[in-house]
Design an enzyme around this catalytic site. Structure first.
Site, PDB file in Angstrom:
ATOM      1  N   GLU A 181       0.860   5.554  -1.549  1.00 25.68           N
ATOM      2  CA  GLU A 181      -0.547   5.133  -1.697  1.00 25.68           C
ATOM      3  C   GLU A 181      -1.460   6.349  -2.227  1.00 25.68           C
ATOM      4  O   GLU A 181      -2.383   6.705  -1.811  1.00 25.68           O
ATOM      5  CB  GLU A 181      -1.090   4.614  -0.388  1.00 25.68           C
ATOM      6  CG  GLU A 181      -0.317   3.589   0.122  1.00 25.68           C
ATOM      7  CD  GLU A 181      -0.886   3.142   1.532  1.00 25.68           C
ATOM      8  OE1 GLU A 181      -1.814   3.785   2.170  1.00 25.68           O
ATOM      9  OE2 GLU A 181      -0.615   1.699   1.726  1.00 25.68           O
ATOM     10  N   GLU A 216       4.593  -2.479   0.780  1.00 24.22           N
ATOM     11  CA  GLU A 216       4.190  -2.808   2.038  1.00 24.22           C
ATOM     12  C   GLU A 216       3.249  -4.129   2.022  1.00 24.22           C
ATOM     13  O   GLU A 216       2.095  -4.097   1.217  1.00 24.22           O
ATOM     14  CB  GLU A 216       3.306  -1.667   2.377  1.00 24.22           C
ATOM     15  CG  GLU A 216       4.039  -0.452   2.580  1.00 24.22           C
ATOM     16  CD  GLU A 216       3.171   0.662   3.348  1.00 24.22           C
ATOM     17  OE1 GLU A 216       1.823   0.393   3.989  1.00 24.22           O
ATOM     18  OE2 GLU A 216       3.459   1.996   2.884  1.00 24.22           O
TER      19      GLU A 216
END
Length: 1020
Positions: free
Chosen positions: A196, A307
């Site tokens: 991320e 995810e």
């Protein structure tokens, strides 16, 4: 890299597809590989492995949140059984590196290699995500805590100090993983770089480069490649924020092979207000739009979610038991099908199994439980959400045409009901189509009935043609298929959802399902007759023969029914409950096995494996209670073994074997008793000598942390004194004077939910009890309740708990005392500051459980929590007492040893329950309070942080391996009373479930439970 191969999204469907040809997408999409191998390729549609397209459905678990390697097989078998084709793990740099230059990939759960070998053995592809930063609500996001001092720079950029620090880990873990890559015969297919990290650009519109971020990513990629990683490199952008690292958008430094997106549309925490800035106002069951973002971000790559929300973590102060209400089976049903409606072809659920933040693994956001409302619960139980997810993952595994589809439409025009929206997905090569139906306004929970207009190989149809309309009942979605291949057969259409199929003895067995009481209709091509082999559990049955097909309309009650077509094809009709326990179990370990070499089993709680040896069918799995089982297997099967025992077959008609398995398994726990107790805060006594190896004198005058402490004391940040987790003890001295100080001002930072207590010359002068959100506190404590010395040094003791280091850039936020100032009529200074560290500091005496298990409490340092400690200094706790009490403010340790003897063949899940006085638990007879903090240790592992004043967690599951299921178990509890009124807790344990199982829960886990050693005495 782009190479010359292309895949044509063609039109060769035949004139019989009315209205379809004009809509087909004729774009020529490039087929990519990374220039090192074509074992794993990808294009606009999906990943290809060894030349075969895959719809990748994965789920995440973290080995360091279940530190028992033997149980990793249990989890992977449950993942495989559900129909997942892959799983994902984070590695954890901080777990593997207790100090600079030291790596541990050997002791206990630090050796994760068996996960990769199990992936191969069991038959699952693997996505590996080694960081070096992982977030994961882990302490400092998985960074080693020795990097949080500021001495390594900003972290997560190209600072040479940081790169030098991470290189040993990054190079070594790459070397460990490399032999298990699919290119080397293993099952690891993708390797993630960082996490991320949307930091490629300073300005996304102008593509002004963020040089430090780009060089950092490129460095990680280069080192991975240099150490044997030739699988595709991936990255996960957070929440559709940013456009970094995509080769479709630029040729900039740091790009990965395949870019993906993480998304938590409901919220990643039970406290949904935290997600408002990302997701907008929280509206239950409101889906997000990914389709347009993927077209913009990665048009020539598969739409990939490394995810996607599998649940949410429960923050401090969150609801007892987590937040499953909006994250249960309805969430799984609606949101995962919604992804399919948006052409997502690679999904990994975060989390599939959450586990436990044992020790001090958690970040400041969460407490001990990391259950995450996951499909597999913290205690390894399969909950309804698992089964509801399973009915989709079983489908995506065998729906091979789903791995290459164009979205031809997405509107209410397909439906007879304007409240229902339909997305049409079609395979451009085969013409197979998937119509994903859902409420037009997804938060709607109404019951809607409708028909759907579809295009098929036999023309345009409105379905169902004969039976009752399709129903969406509440927060539900359905996938309606047309021209769906199963074996050599084709479903022209089905309004019942496809669950799975198998080809047995050359004949297809197809399983379809609808919710209990709903209707379905299907048409099979190439056969024109059908009969019901079992009419007992269905109603409103109609069979409609055609010239070259047969249509069956039905309304399904509870259970399973069987339709047999004229050519011997069998159609199994199931309601939701029956579909939940209908298993498609391969006879081999090929992750891509879809329909062949498979047996179908209905009934058990879990089917782990199937093996055909001669005419013996050997099944393994778990049973909750006595269960009637139906098995679709080859007619050659002469006997059935369940968990190594031959079963008594009731019937074997028509290739369906029926038998009864299991009984009512039971297990009773012994009572926890025999507690002994001792003081665990001797440091407040004036005659205590702080001279053991536990103590370090604070002498550093300049901090490397970007948040400098006050200059009136030496640096009191714990990490700069090689102390990192748990409770910390400060001991300061200051001289007696004629005009002594009257107060002390303290400014302390410990992270969310931290607290501290203060003593002067053994007298308690106050506590900061903490809140669920406060990370720092400054407070002035009066000396009016203490006696100042007139002729010798005064001793100030501060006990704090460090809840964890923050995530992302916040990892550098200091922990410890920022300012300590004596206040009074004169001018004062402290003579000396000492800090107590954990036993061994960064050279942990217990490498198996290290480095995030122990803090600095006396009981931990000397090893009272460990098996084998001789508790000679202890006092007996009254045998009549059901409570553990601490009169006044202080810390005591309570310890007992309880034997267990769990019979072979049982999976017994055990949880400890800790309670304190409150209006919903019990009232203390002595007036004790819940202003306390307790730590639960089981055989040396800290498996519970109980903060009743702030948090709501009272149940703490502890797995076998940590518990000795056939021996003595050392249970210790430290209770820190933060009030003059004293504190009280009750400790009990409960059986969460008992299952008969093939899994050997009596494995030898002694190596995971090393005992006390003499060296501990040196840290008293």
């Amino acid at each position: 890299m782009l190479i010359s191969k292309t895949v044509l999204s063609g039109l060769a469907l035949g004139a019989s597809f009315v209205g379809v040809s004009a809509q087909q997408n004729s774009t020529r999409w490039p087929l990519h590989d990374n220039g090192l191998t074509d074992t794993v390729e990808w294009d606009h549609y999906s990943f290809l492995i060894n030349g075969q397209r895959h719809f990748v459905f994965s789920g995440e678990f973290h080995y360091w949140r279940i530190p028992v390697p033997e149980l990793w097989r249990d989890l992977l078998e449950k993942i495989k059984a559900a129909g997942f084709t892959a799983f994902s793990i984070y590695n954890h740099w901080g777990y593997h590196s207790p100090k600079p230059g030291v790596l541990d990939f050997e002791n206990g759960a630090h050796n994760f290699t068996s996960i990769m070998t199990l992936a191969k053995e069991i038959g699952l592809y693997m996505i590996i995500r080694p960081g070096p930063y992982v977030n994961a609500e882990a302490n400092a996001g998985g960074l080693p805590l020795w990097t949080t001092t500021g001495a390594y720079g900003k972290l997560r950029d190209n600072d040479p100090r940081y790169l030098e620090a991470l290189t040993p880990y990054w190079a070594n873990i790459s070397k460990i993983i490399a032999p298990h890559l699919i290119t080397n015969g293993g099952n690891v297919i993708l390797y993630q770089i960082e996490n991320e990290y949307a930091e490629q650009w300073l300005d996304e519109e102008t593509h002004e480069p963020n040089t430090s971020g780009q060089e950092y990513m490129q460095y990680l990629e280069d080192v991975a490649r240099e150490n044997g990683i030739d699988a595709p490199l991936i990255h996960n952008l957070p929440n559709m924020n940013g456009h970094s690292w995509s080769k479709d958008l630029s040729n900039a430094t740091g790009n990965v092979d395949v870019i993906g997106v993480d998304s938590y549309p409901t919220c990643w925490t039970c406290n949904v207000s935290e997600c408002a800035s990302t997701n907008g106002e929280y509206i239950p069951y409101k889906t997000l739009i990914y389709y347009d973002y993927f077209k913009e971000l990665s048009p020539t790559q598969p739409s990939f979610m490394p995810e996607f929300q599998g649940g949410s973590y429960n923050p401090w102060g969150g609801p007892q038991g987590g937040c499953p209400d909006d994250l249960g089976p309805d969430f799984a049903n609606l949101f995962y099908r919604n992804l399919i409606s948006q052409r997502v072809s690679a999904i990994s659920l975060y989390m599939l199994y959450g586990g436990t933040n044992w020790g001090w693994h958690a970040s400041t956001d969460v407490a001990t439980s990391y259950d995450y409302s996951s499909p597999i619960s913290e205690n390894r139980k399969l909950i309804e959400k698992y089964y509801e997810t399973k009915v989709l993952t079983q489908f995506t595994k065998i729906a091979q045409d789903l791995s290459k589809v164009d979205r031809l439409g997405n509107s209410t025009k397909y439906s007879s009901n304007p409240a229902v929206s339909v997305a049409e997905l079609r395979n451009p090569d085969t013409g197979a189509a998937f119509y994903v139906t859902q409420h037009e306004y997804t938060p709607s929970g109404t019951v809607e009935k409708f028909t759907v207009k579809v295009n098929t190989s036999e023309g345009a149809l409105t379905i169902p043609q004969y039976g009752s309309q399709i129903t969406l009942n509440g927060h539900q979605s359905k996938i309606i298929v047309t021209d769906f291949k199963f074996g050599s057969k084709t479903l022209l259409y089905s309004t019942a959802e496809v669950l799975t199929y198998a080809v047995i003895d050359g004949k297809e067995v197809l399983a379809l399902w609808v919710p209990t009481g709903e209707s379905g209709e299907f048409t099979v091509k190439g056969v024109n007759s059908a009969k019901f082999a079992d009419k007992g559990r269905t109603a409103n049955i109609e069979i409609h023969p055609g010239a070259n097909n047969v249509t069956v309309s039905f309304m399904q009650r509870s259970g399973m029914s069987l339709v047999e077509l004229g050519d011997g094809t069998r159609i199994v009709l199931l309601d939701r409950s029956a579909a939940h326990v209908f298993w498609s179990t391969p006879l081999n370990n090929d992750p891509a096995e879809a329909g062949n070499n498979t047996v179908l089993v209905h009934g058990p709680y879990l089917v782990r494996s199937a093996k055909l040896e001669g005419c013996d069918l050997k099944l393994t799995g778990d049973i909750q209670n006595s269960t009637e089982v139906s098995i679709f297997a080859p007619k050659s099967v002469c006997s059935v073994n369940w968990n190594g025992k031959k079963t008594s077959v009731k019937s074997a008609k028509g290739g369906v074997i029926t038998t009864t398995l299991g009984g009512d398994a039971k297990f009773e726990l012994p009572t926890i008793s025999g507690w002994k107790s001792a003081d665990s805060l001797p440091e407040i006594a004036k005659d205590y000598s702080a001279t053991s190896k536990a103590w370090v004198v604070a002498t550093k005058t300049n901090s490397s942390n970007p948040t400098p402490p006050a200059p009136n004391n030496p640096v009191l940040y714990v990490d700069e004194n090689d102390i990192h987790v748990g409770n910390h003890i400060y001991r300061a001295t200051f001289p007696s004077t004629d005009e002594p100080p009257t107060d002390v001002y303290l400014n302390i930072t410990g992270g969310r939910a931290f607290s501290y207590s203060v003593w002067l010359n053994s007298d308690f002068i106050g506590s900061w009890l903490g809140t669920a959100t406060t990370e720092q506190n400054d407070q002035t404590f009066s000396f009016s309740n203490a006696t100042l010395s007139t002729d010798e040094d005064n001793i100030l003791v501060v006990v704090m708990d460090n809840s964890a280091h923050d995530l992302r850039d916040g990892a550098l936020n200091p922990r410890g005392i920022t300012n300590a100032t004596l206040i009074g009529p004169g001018s004062y200074s402290f003579t000396e500051w000492k800090l107590a560290g954990n036993a061994g500091f960064e050279d942990h005496l217990d490498p198996v459980r290290a480095p995030l298990n122990e803090g600095s409490l006396y009981a931990e340092r000397v090893g009272i929590h460990l098996p084998g400690y001789e508790f000679d200094e202890a006092e007996e706790v009254s045998s009549n007492s059901t409570s553990l009490t601490v009169p006044g403010a202080g810390i005591r340790v309570f310890r007992t040893v309880v034997p267990l003897s769990v019979p072979q063949g049982l999976d017994v899940s055990i949880s400890f329950r800790l309670t304190a006085p409150s209006n919903v638990t019990f009232t203390s007879a002595e007036g004790y309070t819940n202003q306390l903090r307790a730590l639960l240790f089981v055989n040396g592992y800290q498996y519970g942080r109980f903060n009743p004043y702030i948090g709501h967690q009272i149940d703490f599951p502890v797995p076998p391996g940590v518990l000795d299921y056939n021996g003595d178990n050392t249970i210790a509890v430290t209770v820190w009373s933060q009030s003059v009124d004293g504190a009280e807790i009750k400790v009990d344990w409960n059986v969460d479930y008992v299952h008969e199982t093939s899994f050997d829960m009596n494995f030898d886990g002694a190596y995971l439970r090393p005992g006390w050693i003499e060296e501990r005495r040196e840290y008293a």
